[in-house]
Design a protein around this motif. Structure first.
Motif, PDB file in Angstrom:
ATOM      1  N   ASP A 183       8.658  77.341   2.269  1.00  0.00           N
ATOM      2  CA  ASP A 183       7.996  76.109   1.952  1.00  0.00           C
ATOM      3  C   ASP A 183       8.502  75.984   0.916  1.00  0.00           C
ATOM      4  N   VAL A 184       9.084  77.229  -0.414  1.00  0.00           N
ATOM      5  CA  VAL A 184       9.604  76.590  -1.355  1.00  0.00           C
ATOM      6  C   VAL A 184      10.866  77.545  -1.487  1.00  0.00           C
ATOM      7  N   MET A 185      11.773  77.159  -1.943  1.00  0.00           N
ATOM      8  CA  MET A 185      12.934  77.243  -1.575  1.00  0.00           C
ATOM      9  C   MET A 185      13.154  79.061  -2.150  1.00  0.00           C
ATOM     10  N   ASP A 186      13.643  79.362  -1.454  1.00  0.00           N
ATOM     11  CA  ASP A 186      13.413  81.114  -2.096  1.00  0.00           C
ATOM     12  C   ASP A 186      15.299  81.628  -2.653  1.00  0.00           C
ATOM     13  N   ILE A 187      14.600  82.572  -3.240  1.00  0.00           N
ATOM     14  CA  ILE A 187      15.923  83.466  -3.681  1.00  0.00           C
ATOM     15  C   ILE A 187      16.750  83.897  -2.458  1.00  0.00           C
ATOM     16  N   THR A 188      16.254  84.860  -1.823  1.00  0.00           N
ATOM     17  CA  THR A 188      17.215  86.165  -0.695  1.00  0.00           C
ATOM     18  C   THR A 188      16.376  85.668   1.312  1.00  0.00           C
ATOM     19  N   PRO A 189      17.091  84.463   1.250  1.00  0.00           N
ATOM     20  CA  PRO A 189      18.520  84.143   0.900  1.00  0.00           C
ATOM     21  C   PRO A 189      17.779  82.215   0.465  1.00  0.00           C
ATOM     22  N   GLU A 190      18.579  81.491   0.237  1.00  0.00           N
ATOM     23  CA  GLU A 190      18.297  80.219  -0.955  1.00  0.00           C
ATOM     24  C   GLU A 190      18.237  79.383   0.121  1.00  0.00           C
ATOM     25  N   ILE A 191      16.797  79.317   0.842  1.00  0.00           N
ATOM     26  CA  ILE A 191      17.176  78.640   1.965  1.00  0.00           C
ATOM     27  C   ILE A 191      15.374  77.848   1.636  1.00  0.00           C
ATOM     28  N   ILE A 192      15.537  76.421   2.300  1.00  0.00           N
ATOM     29  CA  ILE A 192      13.961  76.180   2.539  1.00  0.00           C
ATOM     30  C   ILE A 192      13.512  75.508   3.800  1.00  0.00           C
ATOM     31  N   LYS A 197      22.597  85.990  11.870  1.00  0.00           N
ATOM     32  CA  LYS A 197      23.201  84.837  12.737  1.00  0.00           C
ATOM     33  C   LYS A 197      23.451  82.949  12.761  1.00  0.00           C
ATOM     34  N   LEU A 198      21.339  83.095  12.942  1.00  0.00           N
ATOM     35  CA  LEU A 198      20.645  81.894  12.753  1.00  0.00           C
ATOM     36  C   LEU A 198      20.313  81.476  11.243  1.00  0.00           C
ATOM     37  N   GLU A 199      20.076  82.972  10.280  1.00  0.00           N
ATOM     38  CA  GLU A 199      19.719  82.920   9.321  1.00  0.00           C
ATOM     39  C   GLU A 199      21.332  82.032   8.497  1.00  0.00           C
ATOM     40  N   GLN A 200      22.468  82.892   8.831  1.00  0.00           N
ATOM     41  CA  GLN A 200      23.471  81.883   8.521  1.00  0.00           C
ATOM     42  C   GLN A 200      23.717  80.032   8.313  1.00  0.00           C
ATOM     43  N   ARG A 201      23.683  79.622   9.717  1.00  0.00           N
ATOM     44  CA  ARG A 201      23.337  78.828   9.883  1.00  0.00           C
ATOM     45  C   ARG A 201      22.141  77.503   9.764  1.00  0.00           C
ATOM     46  N   ARG A 238      23.395  75.014   6.361  1.00  0.00           N
ATOM     47  CA  ARG A 238      22.986  73.479   6.794  1.00  0.00           C
ATOM     48  C   ARG A 238      21.873  72.927   5.523  1.00  0.00           C
ATOM     49  N   THR A 239      21.460  73.879   5.783  1.00  0.00           N
ATOM     50  CA  THR A 239      20.359  73.478   4.372  1.00  0.00           C
ATOM     51  C   THR A 239      20.983  73.814   2.532  1.00  0.00           C
ATOM     52  N   GLN A 240      22.068  74.755   2.918  1.00  0.00           N
ATOM     53  CA  GLN A 240      22.591  74.411   1.301  1.00  0.00           C
ATOM     54  C   GLN A 240      22.607  73.130   0.931  1.00  0.00           C
ATOM     55  N   ARG A 241      22.545  73.596  -0.452  1.00  0.00           N
ATOM     56  CA  ARG A 241      22.032  72.547  -1.660  1.00  0.00           C
ATOM     57  C   ARG A 241      23.499  72.311  -1.576  1.00  0.00           C
ATOM     58  N   PRO A 242      24.047  70.692  -2.310  1.00  0.00           N
ATOM     59  CA  PRO A 242      25.138  70.808  -3.027  1.00  0.00           C
ATOM     60  C   PRO A 242      26.265  71.229  -3.921  1.00  0.00           C
ATOM     61  N   LEU A 243      26.973  71.533  -4.075  1.00  0.00           N
ATOM     62  CA  LEU A 243      27.636  72.488  -5.309  1.00  0.00           C
ATOM     63  C   LEU A 243      27.871  71.597  -6.174  1.00  0.00           C
ATOM     64  N   GLU A 244      26.922  72.314  -7.579  1.00  0.00           N
ATOM     65  CA  GLU A 244      26.891  71.409  -8.955  1.00  0.00           C
ATOM     66  C   GLU A 244      28.370  70.977  -9.602  1.00  0.00           C
ATOM     67  N   THR A 285      26.647  98.179  -2.453  1.00  0.00           N
ATOM     68  CA  THR A 285      27.643  97.008  -2.149  1.00  0.00           C
ATOM     69  C   THR A 285      27.415  95.854  -2.952  1.00  0.00           C
ATOM     70  N   PRO A 286      27.593  96.098  -4.373  1.00  0.00           N
ATOM     71  CA  PRO A 286      27.005  94.358  -4.704  1.00  0.00           C
ATOM     72  C   PRO A 286      27.447  93.153  -4.639  1.00  0.00           C
ATOM     73  N   ALA A 287      26.463  91.926  -4.204  1.00  0.00           N
ATOM     74  CA  ALA A 287      26.790  90.883  -4.190  1.00  0.00           C
ATOM     75  C   ALA A 287      25.889  89.578  -4.749  1.00  0.00           C
ATOM     76  N   LEU A 288      26.046  88.282  -4.215  1.00  0.00           N
ATOM     77  CA  LEU A 288      25.741  87.222  -4.905  1.00  0.00           C
ATOM     78  C   LEU A 288      24.370  87.253  -4.762  1.00  0.00           C
ATOM     79  N   GLU A 289      23.308  88.255  -4.774  1.00  0.00           N
ATOM     80  CA  GLU A 289      22.085  88.399  -4.144  1.00  0.00           C
ATOM     81  C   GLU A 289      21.750  89.320  -4.450  1.00  0.00           C
TER      82      GLU A 289
END
Ligand SMILES: Nc1ncnc2c1ncn2[C@@H]1O[C@H](COP(=O)(O)OP(=O)(O)O)[C@@H](O)[C@H]1O
Ligand SMILES: O=C(CO)[C@@H](O)[C@H](O)COP(=O)(O)O
Length: 551
Positions: A396-405, A537-541, A545-551, A331-335
């Motif tokens: 501690d660094v912005m991750d790829i999976t998931p995009e969280i810092i 669920k918590l990861e989604q939360r 919250r931490t998602q960067r603003p869309l460019e 099931t291909p995804a964005l990651e």
């Protein structure tokens, strides 16, 4: 060990004396896996590695001025490798093998791996030079004028963001591109690299009669004609429809004109693409019937080298963590990336990268376990599975999976808390890292099965207590394997298998088995079945919250 022992032990027969009469297969690797070099192994009919050799790009070919086998350009985004360096490395390694008494007449098949995504541009007329190779001269002297681009874009290149956006727009967005080709647009993926070359250097593009991946380029050198691209490495281009195994006309059209004829028709990864060129027969004494099995990407070849089977998962616990998955229904995804499976044409594999791997584990070890892995282990031993409901996210660094810092901790009531006791912090980190792996693997279609094996590699796979948490979170046994050279060995296995009408597992059943390191503790599945959905669920939360603003 099935790997090249180290940099300087190359060019060796493992057991002197017996090698002369062994019928064998060769596995080649043109990647940067661990060390940037061209490598070869020879394996006999019992799948024992009895010869290994390598040529190190920076050290053995200093005239090309590479660092780590590449040139990083002034913009820090463009990264290339000289195509003649790869060819010269092959010349040198073949001469070294000859000098050490390697009996080429016993090689009945060969295959190989290339670093994924890199592209090679053959100039109009190059196919003639390839078919007319003289056995009196090394390859690099005869092929030096055969390329319309001399410094080739490789996987470390990240200069094609504009082309990525164009490609995604052409197919209706990132998710549509992923559904079609297995991945959203990535800068290093070949279609975007080709589009950049066409846009910035249209003359060179129009002088190009054929575009190869590093894998199919290397196969072409052995064939003395253009080798097709295999489905598995072809899946790293953002161009191949991974379900239908044909080029996507929309993607081709969005990247560059006349691309289909320059790429050729892709083939199943287990195809025999031809017999070795007479150049190798005359110059080195290969048998004329020596089969060339389609070369593939280094990650697909590693999957073959680790002998992954349906339901299995390989977890590399290095500086960053990487997952290789065997998938039946992707099931291909964005990651992550979904590739056609290199050993079973009906199935798929996936690759997921987690940036905060061992470096994060080391930081928490230093903060909470007095810089000691044995203290770290004691904390894991003294805390319970499920950690009393405490869950943590450590990036501690912005991750790829998931995009969280950042670091985010939650107690059993899902309330965010500023800190945990030291032991709880350590368990929260390790449980969190492995739950994230399971959740994101399942997001790509992965399912733990009763026969699932987890194959662990990399620095942290030396830690039994970390592996115990891995076994508990996945509810499956963990085995450790040495993958120092899995792409090369996997290529030799694939050479054995190519063209045979039997499953790959049948051909490799004699290969050394991985070592069992941990089995799930009683009660683990109940604990993590409850925790996994909470973690997701918590990861989604946290993500929201931490998602960067869309460019
Ligand atoms: N006993 C151990 N427990 C946990 N982690 C370990 C242990 N020994 C080494 N490591 C980790 O392994 C990492 C190196 O992994 P390795 O696979 O060799 O690296 P790379 O990804 O660079 O190839 C180090 O960063 C270290 O934190
Ligand atoms: O970009 C990727 C995978 O998508 C890399 O893994 C390349 O395939 C080459 O990397 P090495 O493993 O050879 O360093």
């Amino acid at each position: 060990r099935d790997g090249l022992t180290d940099d300087r032990s190359a060019g060796l027969f493992r057991d002197m004396g017996e090698h002369v009469t062994r019928s064998c297969c060769l596995g080649w690797d043109f990647s940067t896996q661990r060390i940037p070099r061209v490598k070869v192994v020879a394996i006999d009919a019992e799948l024992n590695v009895f010869y290994e050799d390598s040529v190190h790009f920076d050290r053995d070919l200093p005239e090309f001025g590479t660092q780590g086998g590449v040139h990083v350009h002034k913009d820090r985004l463009t990264v290339t490798s000289p195509v003649l360096m790869w060819i010269q490395a092959l010349d040198i390694i073949l001469e070294k093998m000859k000098a050490s008494g390697f009996d080429f007449s016993q090689v009945f098949a060969l295959s190989g791996a290339g670093q994924q995504h890199g592209s090679i541009y053959w100039k109009t007329g190059a196919s003639l030079a390839l078919t007319a190779l003289s056995p009196d001269l090394p390859l690099h002297q005869q092929l030096k004028t055969c390329f319309s681009i001399s410094d080739c874009p490789v996987w470390m290149d990240s200069s094609t963001t504009a082309q990525c956006r164009q490609l995604e727009a052409a197919v209706g967005g990132a998710q549509s591109l992923s559904c079609l080709t297995g991945s959203r647009a990535y800068e290093r993926f070949t279609g975007n690299q080709i589009a950049k070359i066409y846009q910035q250097n249209p003359e060179a593009y129009s002088r190009t009669e054929r575009i190869s991946l590093v894998s199919s380029f290397a196969a072409s050198l052995f064939l003395g004609s253009y080798s097709p691209i295999d489905y598995s490495d072809g899946s790293g281009m953002n161009l191949l429809q991974i379900q239908d195994k044909v080029w996507s006309q929309t993607c081709l059209g969005a990247c560059a004109p006349h691309l289909e004829e320059k790429l050729g028709v892709p083939v199943p990864s287990c195809s025999v693409v031809g017999a070795i060129s007479s150049y190798y027969v005359q110059r080195y004494g290969f048998p004329p019937g020596c089969k060339v099995v389609a070369f593939t990407g280094d990650n697909p070849a590693s999957l073959a080298g680790m002998r992954l089977e349906e339901g299995d998962i390989a977890v590399s616990l290095g500086t960053s963590d990487t997952l290789f998955l065997w998938l039946q229904e992707p099931t291909p995804a964005l990651e992550g990336h979904i590739f056609c499976n290199p050993v079973d044409p009906q199935h798929y594999m996936a690759l997921l990268c987690f940036k905060n791997g061992s470096l994060m584990r080391e930081k928490i070890r230093n903060e909470c376990a007095s810089c000691s892995w044995s203290e770290f282990s004691k904390a894991l031993q003294s805390t319970e599975m499920g950690n009393g409901g405490n869950l943590g996210f450590y990036f501690d660094v912005m991750d790829i999976t998931p995009e969280i810092i950042g670091r985010h901790r939650f107690n059993a009531e899902n309330h965010e808390v500023p800190a945990f006791p030291r032991d709880v912090e350590i368990r929260a980190l390790i449980e969190g890292q492995f739950m994230a792996k399971r959740i994101h693997a399942e997001g790509l279609g992965y399912r733990v099965m009763p026969k699932t094996k987890i194959l662990a590699t990399g620095g942290a796979s030396h830690n039994r207590d970390i592996l115990q948490v891995l076994a508990d979170v996945f509810g499956a046994p963990v085995y450790v394997i040495d993958t120092a050279n899995s792409a090369c060995v996997g290529s030799a296995y694939r050479a054995f298998h190519g063209g045979k009408d039997v499953p790959f597992t049948e051909v490799v059943k004699l290969a050394p088995n991985p070592r069992l390191a941990a089995t799930p503790s009683p009660g683990a599945s109940q604990v993590y079945e409850a925790l996994l959905p909470r973690y997701a669920k918590l990861e989604q939360r946290v993500l929201f919250r931490t998602q960067r603003p869309l460019e």
